[in-house]
Design a protein around this motif. Structure first.
Motif, short mmCIF file in Angstrom:
data_model
loop_
_atom_site.label_atom_id
_atom_site.label_comp_id
_atom_site.label_asym_id
_atom_site.label_seq_id
_atom_site.Cartn_x
_atom_site.Cartn_y
_atom_site.Cartn_z
N LEU A 16 0.85 -1.18 0.00
CA LEU A 16 0.00 0.00 0.00
C LEU A 16 0.89 1.24 0.00
CD1 LEU A 16 -2.71 1.47 0.26
CD2 LEU A 16 -2.53 1.19 2.74
N VAL A 17 0.82 2.03 -1.07
CA VAL A 17 1.67 3.20 -1.21
C VAL A 17 0.83 4.42 -1.52
CG1 VAL A 17 3.68 1.88 -1.98
CG2 VAL A 17 2.04 2.74 -3.66
N SER A 18 1.41 5.59 -1.32
CA SER A 18 0.74 6.85 -1.60
C SER A 18 1.49 7.58 -2.70
CB SER A 18 0.67 7.71 -0.34
OG SER A 18 0.07 8.95 -0.61
N ILE A 19 0.81 7.89 -3.78
CA ILE A 19 1.42 8.57 -4.92
C ILE A 19 0.96 10.03 -4.88
CG2 ILE A 19 1.69 8.63 -7.42
CD1 ILE A 19 0.85 5.66 -7.41
N ALA A 20 1.88 10.93 -4.65
CA ALA A 20 1.54 12.35 -4.56
C ALA A 20 1.28 12.92 -5.95
CB ALA A 20 2.66 13.13 -3.88
N ALA A 21 0.47 13.97 -6.01
CA ALA A 21 0.28 14.67 -7.27
C ALA A 21 1.58 15.36 -7.65
CB ALA A 21 -0.83 15.70 -7.14
N PRO A 22 1.99 15.28 -8.93
CA PRO A 22 3.23 15.94 -9.34
C PRO A 22 3.18 17.43 -9.05
CG PRO A 22 2.44 14.47 -11.06
CD PRO A 22 1.35 14.58 -10.04
N THR A 23 4.26 17.97 -8.56
CA THR A 23 4.37 19.41 -8.32
C THR A 23 5.44 19.98 -9.24
OG1 THR A 23 6.06 19.12 -6.62
CG2 THR A 23 3.75 19.06 -5.90
N ALA A 24 5.58 21.26 -9.19
CA ALA A 24 6.62 21.89 -10.02
C ALA A 24 7.99 21.34 -9.66
CB ALA A 24 6.58 23.40 -9.85
N GLU A 25 8.20 21.06 -8.35
CA GLU A 25 9.48 20.53 -7.92
C GLU A 25 9.66 19.10 -8.39
OE1 GLU A 25 8.37 23.96 -5.80
OE2 GLU A 25 7.33 22.04 -5.90
N ALA A 26 8.54 18.35 -8.55
CA ALA A 26 8.65 16.95 -8.93
C ALA A 26 8.95 16.78 -10.41
CB ALA A 26 7.36 16.21 -8.57
N LYS A 27 8.70 17.82 -11.20
CA LYS A 27 8.99 17.72 -12.61
C LYS A 27 10.50 17.78 -12.84
CE LYS A 27 4.60 19.78 -13.96
NZ LYS A 27 3.92 20.91 -14.61
N VAL A 28 10.91 17.31 -14.02
CA VAL A 28 12.34 17.26 -14.29
C VAL A 28 12.89 18.67 -14.34
CG1 VAL A 28 14.08 16.59 -15.98
CG2 VAL A 28 12.13 15.10 -15.53
N THR A 29 13.81 18.96 -13.43
CA THR A 29 14.47 20.26 -13.40
C THR A 29 15.97 20.08 -13.58
OG1 THR A 29 14.62 20.15 -11.00
CG2 THR A 29 12.71 21.28 -11.92
N TYR A 30 16.37 18.89 -14.03
CA TYR A 30 17.79 18.58 -14.20
C TYR A 30 17.98 17.95 -15.57
CZ TYR A 30 15.32 14.75 -11.96
OH TYR A 30 14.35 13.84 -11.60
N SER A 31 19.20 17.89 -16.00
CA SER A 31 19.51 17.31 -17.31
C SER A 31 19.44 15.78 -17.24
CB SER A 31 20.91 17.74 -17.75
OG SER A 31 20.99 19.14 -17.85
N PRO A 32 19.12 15.12 -18.34
CA PRO A 32 19.11 13.65 -18.34
C PRO A 32 20.52 13.08 -18.43
CG PRO A 32 18.54 14.48 -20.51
CD PRO A 32 18.64 15.68 -19.62
N VAL A 33 20.72 11.90 -17.82
CA VAL A 33 21.94 11.12 -18.04
C VAL A 33 21.63 10.12 -19.14
CG1 VAL A 33 23.57 9.47 -17.06
CG2 VAL A 33 22.73 11.37 -15.66
N LEU A 34 22.42 10.14 -20.19
CA LEU A 34 22.16 9.31 -21.38
C LEU A 34 23.23 8.24 -21.48
CD1 LEU A 34 21.39 12.27 -23.82
CD2 LEU A 34 19.76 10.89 -22.53
N PRO A 35 22.90 6.97 -21.20
CA PRO A 35 23.91 5.90 -21.31
C PRO A 35 24.07 5.45 -22.76
CG PRO A 35 21.85 4.98 -20.54
CD PRO A 35 21.64 6.46 -20.65
N SER A 36 25.28 5.01 -23.09
CA SER A 36 25.50 4.41 -24.40
C SER A 36 24.79 3.06 -24.47
CB SER A 36 27.00 4.24 -24.67
OG SER A 36 27.59 3.40 -23.70
N ALA A 37 24.77 2.44 -25.65
CA ALA A 37 23.98 1.23 -25.87
C ALA A 37 24.55 0.00 -25.18
CB ALA A 37 23.84 0.97 -27.37
N ASN A 38 25.78 0.04 -24.73
CA ASN A 38 26.41 -1.14 -24.14
C ASN A 38 25.75 -1.52 -22.82
OD1 ASN A 38 28.08 -3.18 -23.36
ND2 ASN A 38 29.83 -1.88 -22.87
N LYS A 39 25.17 -2.72 -22.74
CA LYS A 39 24.48 -3.17 -21.53
C LYS A 39 25.26 -4.24 -20.77
CE LYS A 39 19.77 -2.01 -22.94
NZ LYS A 39 20.18 -1.14 -24.04
N ASP A 40 26.49 -4.55 -21.25
CA ASP A 40 27.34 -5.53 -20.55
C ASP A 40 28.74 -4.92 -20.45
OD1 ASP A 40 28.41 -7.78 -19.38
OD2 ASP A 40 28.55 -8.92 -21.26
#
Length: 350
Positions: free
Chosen positions: A232-256
């Motif tokens: 049983l969990v509680s999911i808060a409504a997204p807020t302005a702070e919860a939205k992405v405010t940082y840059s994404p980390v993009l991994p290369s295709a290598n998974k091993d």
């Protein structure tokens, strides 16, 4: 002598009968539960009012939010209630339990005989130690845990005497007992002996998913014997702070990744770099961290062909030098005060 008789009417004593009708209970869905699990149940009947409570005979059925045996309800209408039940371990008795709904307006109670049948857990497959991504980081599950508002990310340990497949375990994730997001993003990482492993999962919620919900992991061992763990969990409504405010980390295709062929984690740094950055990689716990000096960041920014981006290789080994297991990992880059970049990384060891 004539006397005038005065007539004083006798006070009438009236018994006031309540016009409120007692509630009736016609059904409980589902009508069966496994001990040691949380469940969302629907009660149907008539005459339900706000503040109605529910109890079960013989004990062992509690409010999943408060652990009280008098269970609060969500009144959907005068004919429908919803309750979050914690069917406690050891509550199996072999007999169906009666259910009582009590209104708080004095109108009384309604009873459904033999409403809930509690079955024992076979124990052939066991799911335990779930962790969820919460605003404060990856957190051990407790009832009512507030979790991230946009993406479901969690891990859980699965074990079975009959053994577990070394590839993708036969597992499903459900939200309020409905299949969630076609189970995209799931991964099972077995440990030695293939009888224990960690199940990882992530997916985005449907728009508008907020409030209390049950997240369930269903898993089968190699003999097909299942177990289910409800949270049983509680999911808060997204807020302005919860939205992405940082840059994404993009991994290369290598998974091993290896030392000879590392995965490259690329992230963009906006604004000045005046303090060291820390690259962190989280699974069910922290597996790797690396401090990146401002000089190295500035050097990388000067050398890169795409302005503002930094490439950071990782050989797939943990802080203690062991290869990271297959799974889904969260990658963050922070400056000690705030996250500057964040993303996900999948490791798959064939």
């Amino acid at each position: 002598m004539n006397k005038s008789l005065s007539f004083v009417p006798m006070a009438l004593c009236c018994l006031t009968l309540s016009s409120l009708a007692a509630p009736t209970v016609t059904s409980l869905t589902p009508a069966a539960a496994v001990e040691g699990r949380i469940m969302l149940a629907t009660i149907e009947g008539t005459g339900f009012v706000s503040g109605a409570t529910v109890t079960f005979e013989a004990g062992g059925i509690e409010d999943a939010r408060t652990a009280a045996e008098t269970i609060s309800t969500e009144v959907k209408s005068a004919t429908k209630l919803e309750v979050y039940l914690n069917v406690t371990a050891g509550s199996f008795t072999g007999a169906a339990r009666d259910l009582t709904v009590t209104n708080n307006d004095g109108s009384g109670s309604g009873v459904l005989l033999g409403a809930l049948n509690v079955t024992s857990n076979s124990g052939a497959t066991v799911i335990n130690r779930p962790k969820f991504s919460a605003p404060g980081g990856l957190t051990d599950y407790t009832s009512g845990l507030a979790i991230d508002p946009t993406t479901l990310y969690f891990s859980a340990v699965v074990s079975a005497d009959a053994g577990l497949s070394t590839g993708q375990i036969n597992a499903k994730v459900l939200l309020d007992h409905q299949l969630f997001a076609d189970n995209l993003g799931s991964r099972f990482s077995p440990e030695a002996g293939a009888k224990t492993g960690t199940f990882y999962y992530h997916a985005d919620y449907a728009a508008g998913t907020t409030g209390d919900h049950i997240v369930s992991l269903y898993a089968e061992d190699d003999s097909g014997t299942p177990d289910i763990y409800d949270c049983l969990v509680s999911i808060a409504a997204p807020t302005a702070e919860a939205k992405v405010t940082y840059s994404p980390v993009l991994p290369s295709a290598n998974k091993d990744p290896t030392a000879a062929d590392p995965v490259v984690l690329q992230f963009k740094i906006d604004g000045p770099v005046t303090r060291p950055l820390t690259l962190r990689i989280h699974g069910s716990s922290m597996v790797f961290s690396r401090v990146i000096s401002p000089a190295k960041i500035l050097s990388a920014l000067a050398a890169t062909t795409e302005a503002g981006y930094v490439d950071e290789p990782w050989d797939g080994r943990t802080n203690i030098g062991r290869p990271a297991r297959s799974g889904i990992y969260i990658v963050t880059v922070d400056d000690g005060e705030q996250i500057r970049a964040k993303g996900k990384l999948v490791i798959f060891r064939p």
